[in-house]
Design a protein around this motif. Structure first.
Motif, PDB file in Angstrom:
ATOM      1  N   TRP A 171      32.824  49.241  20.077  1.00  0.00           N
ATOM      2  CA  TRP A 171      33.734  48.092  20.049  1.00  0.00           C
ATOM      3  C   TRP A 171      34.762  48.202  21.175  1.00  0.00           C
ATOM      4  N   GLY A 172      35.223  49.404  21.476  1.00  0.00           N
ATOM      5  CA  GLY A 172      36.151  49.587  22.589  1.00  0.00           C
ATOM      6  C   GLY A 172      35.535  49.138  23.903  1.00  0.00           C
ATOM      7  N   ARG A 173      34.249  49.454  24.095  1.00  0.00           N
ATOM      8  CA  ARG A 173      33.566  49.039  25.322  1.00  0.00           C
ATOM      9  C   ARG A 173      33.394  47.519  25.367  1.00  0.00           C
ATOM     10  N   GLN A 174      33.032  46.925  24.225  1.00  0.00           N
ATOM     11  CA  GLN A 174      32.885  45.468  24.160  1.00  0.00           C
ATOM     12  C   GLN A 174      34.213  44.779  24.453  1.00  0.00           C
ATOM     13  N   ALA A 175      35.305  45.338  23.925  1.00  0.00           N
ATOM     14  CA  ALA A 175      36.621  44.725  24.123  1.00  0.00           C
ATOM     15  C   ALA A 175      37.005  44.696  25.602  1.00  0.00           C
ATOM     16  N   VAL A 176      36.629  45.736  26.343  1.00  0.00           N
ATOM     17  CA  VAL A 176      36.919  45.748  27.783  1.00  0.00           C
ATOM     18  C   VAL A 176      36.179  44.602  28.470  1.00  0.00           C
ATOM     19  N   ASP A 177      34.942  44.340  28.068  1.00  0.00           N
ATOM     20  CA  ASP A 177      34.190  43.221  28.648  1.00  0.00           C
ATOM     21  C   ASP A 177      34.917  41.895  28.407  1.00  0.00           C
ATOM     22  N   ILE A 178      35.530  41.762  27.224  1.00  0.00           N
ATOM     23  CA  ILE A 178      36.259  40.537  26.901  1.00  0.00           C
ATOM     24  C   ILE A 178      37.549  40.460  27.719  1.00  0.00           C
ATOM     25  N   LEU A 179      38.300  41.544  27.731  1.00  0.00           N
ATOM     26  CA  LEU A 179      39.618  41.540  28.384  1.00  0.00           C
ATOM     27  C   LEU A 179      39.530  41.430  29.903  1.00  0.00           C
ATOM     28  N   PHE A 180      38.449  41.934  30.483  1.00  0.00           N
ATOM     29  CA  PHE A 180      38.343  41.963  31.944  1.00  0.00           C
ATOM     30  C   PHE A 180      37.296  40.966  32.457  1.00  0.00           C
ATOM     31  N   ALA A 217      39.750  53.833  21.623  1.00  0.00           N
ATOM     32  CA  ALA A 217      40.346  54.186  22.913  1.00  0.00           C
ATOM     33  C   ALA A 217      39.334  54.893  23.810  1.00  0.00           C
ATOM     34  N   ARG A 218      38.497  55.781  23.228  1.00  0.00           N
ATOM     35  CA  ARG A 218      37.481  56.471  24.035  1.00  0.00           C
ATOM     36  C   ARG A 218      36.494  55.471  24.624  1.00  0.00           C
ATOM     37  N   GLY A 219      36.111  54.474  23.825  1.00  0.00           N
ATOM     38  CA  GLY A 219      35.217  53.447  24.332  1.00  0.00           C
ATOM     39  C   GLY A 219      35.856  52.653  25.456  1.00  0.00           C
ATOM     40  N   ILE A 220      37.133  52.372  25.319  1.00  0.00           N
ATOM     41  CA  ILE A 220      37.876  51.649  26.362  1.00  0.00           C
ATOM     42  C   ILE A 220      37.905  52.457  27.648  1.00  0.00           C
ATOM     43  N   LEU A 221      38.201  53.748  27.549  1.00  0.00           N
ATOM     44  CA  LEU A 221      38.248  54.609  28.740  1.00  0.00           C
ATOM     45  C   LEU A 221      36.893  54.657  29.444  1.00  0.00           C
ATOM     46  N   ASP A 222      35.820  54.781  28.655  1.00  0.00           N
ATOM     47  CA  ASP A 222      34.479  54.836  29.240  1.00  0.00           C
ATOM     48  C   ASP A 222      34.154  53.537  29.978  1.00  0.00           C
ATOM     49  N   ALA A 223      34.457  52.400  29.352  1.00  0.00           N
ATOM     50  CA  ALA A 223      34.136  51.105  29.947  1.00  0.00           C
ATOM     51  C   ALA A 223      34.952  50.856  31.212  1.00  0.00           C
ATOM     52  N   LEU A 224      36.225  51.252  31.204  1.00  0.00           N
ATOM     53  CA  LEU A 224      37.054  51.086  32.399  1.00  0.00           C
ATOM     54  C   LEU A 224      36.527  51.947  33.539  1.00  0.00           C
ATOM     55  N   ARG A 225      36.116  53.164  33.224  1.00  0.00           N
ATOM     56  CA  ARG A 225      35.570  54.050  34.247  1.00  0.00           C
ATOM     57  C   ARG A 225      34.274  53.474  34.821  1.00  0.00           C
ATOM     58  N   ASP A 226      33.427  52.901  33.951  1.00  0.00           N
ATOM     59  CA  ASP A 226      32.180  52.287  34.421  1.00  0.00           C
ATOM     60  C   ASP A 226      32.449  51.124  35.372  1.00  0.00           C
TER      61      ASP A 226
END
Length: 335
Positions: free
Chosen positions: A220-229, A247-256
């Motif tokens: 869900w953290g990774r999906q949220a980054v797709d929405i926010l960015f 938060a870990r998912g968010i960090l991974d998605a931002l790094r990707d």
């Protein structure tokens, strides 16, 4: 006891005094009785003693947190306080099974425990136990009962989220998003309120479309980054996550995406789960619910209740902010 008395050459009354550390005896006599009991493998009958003195020096802990993520720190804090009073803790796992929980309660009460502590993997209200505890001292910690007369100890979720959002603001973030778990959880609602309050107090715009609810998961953290960015011209520079997994998912998605953390975006988690926060890249700043301290306070309160005091209602203990690399500040812990 007769065998011990015979071996030590003393009366049964002297054996009782020596083994219970009572009465006035010579040290030599106490040691002779203790050695005789040890050599004979004598163990006092704790249940009989409990009936005699009206206290068993035991407390029951019942949890449905099978994984132990929240219960173990609470148990450690509880035991650290009760150990000083020579009180042992019996732990039982209810596994979300009301019948199993009732059985545990009945068994613990049959063992004459001096009190009960209930905990869980989430702090939402739970139905009444449906068991007559007959005035037995009872504390809910990281758990709540719908019984208005119950006593509950909880972390200050709203205050913790306020700390996290305020920290992002202090570090220059002005476009802040909040990505959290399912709306049905009380903690989600309180953490959202804390984040909103911190933004409002600092005069930072609140973007409702940047307050996202989903599952307690890295995915869900990774999906949220797709929405926010999705729109590169309108993105947050700070994100407060509802837990460390998100938060870990968010960090991974931002790094990707090649987005620098904390350079372009600061990230703060919630829970301060060591295996998540310390292994993150970069290491994760997070709100600590201080579960060990909750357990210690539960221990102090159960002791006071055993002594005759009564408590009711809900009390919330403060969270702390553990600063690491993900927000761009020097490592430290703040209340």
């Amino acid at each position: 006891m007769r065998d011990v008395a015979r071996a030590a050459g003393v009366s049964i009354g002297t054996v009782s005094k020596a083994l219970n550390n009572a009465g006035s005896l010579k040290q030599e006599t106490r040691e002779r009785v203790t050695e005789a009991a040890r050599s004979l493998g004598f163990r006092p009958n704790d249940l009989a003693q409990a009936l005699h003195r009206g206290q068993s020096f035991t407390v029951g802990l019942i949890s449905n947190d099978s994984f132990g993520r929240f219960t173990m720190p609470i148990l450690e804090g509880l035991e650290s306080v009760l150990y000083e009073e020579r009180i042992a803790v019996f732990m039982c796992n209810a596994t979300d099974d009301p019948e199993r929980e009732r059985q545990h309660i009945e068994q613990l009460m049959g063992k004459r425990v001096d009190g009960l502590v209930f905990t869980a993997r989430r702090a939402d209200k739970r139905p009444n136990l449906g068991v007559d505890l007959a005035g037995l001292p009872t504390v809910f910690v990281f758990s709540q009962s719908d019984d208005p007369h119950s006593f509950c100890l909880l972390p200050d979720d709203e205050g913790g989220a306020y700390l996290g959002a305020a920290h992002l603001i202090t570090n220059g973030r002005r476009r802040i998003a909040h990505v959290t778990g399912p709306e049905r959880f009380e903690a989600v609602q309180l953490r959202r309120d804390g984040c909103r309050k911190a933004l409002a107090d600092a005069g930072v715009p609140i973007r409702s479309n940047w307050f996202l609810s989903g599952e307690w998961s890295e995915s869900w953290g990774r999906q949220a980054v797709d929405i926010l960015f999705d729109d590169p011209d309108d993105v947050p520079d700070g994100i407060l996550a509802g837990n460390d997994q998100i938060a870990r998912g968010i960090l991974d998605a931002l790094r990707d995406r090649g987005i620098d953390v904390p350079g372009a975006v600061g990230v703060v988690g919630f829970d301060n789960w060591g295996v998540m926060a310390e292994a993150a890249r970069p290491t994760l700043t997070s709100i600590d619910m201080n579960l060990n301290a909750l357990g210690q306070e539960a221990g102090r309160r159960i002791l006071a209740m055993i002594g005759g005091k009564r408590f009711s209602g809900v009390e919330r203990l403060p969270c702390t902010l553990v600063v690491r690399e993900s927000c761009g500040a020097k490592s430290k812990t703040t209340a």
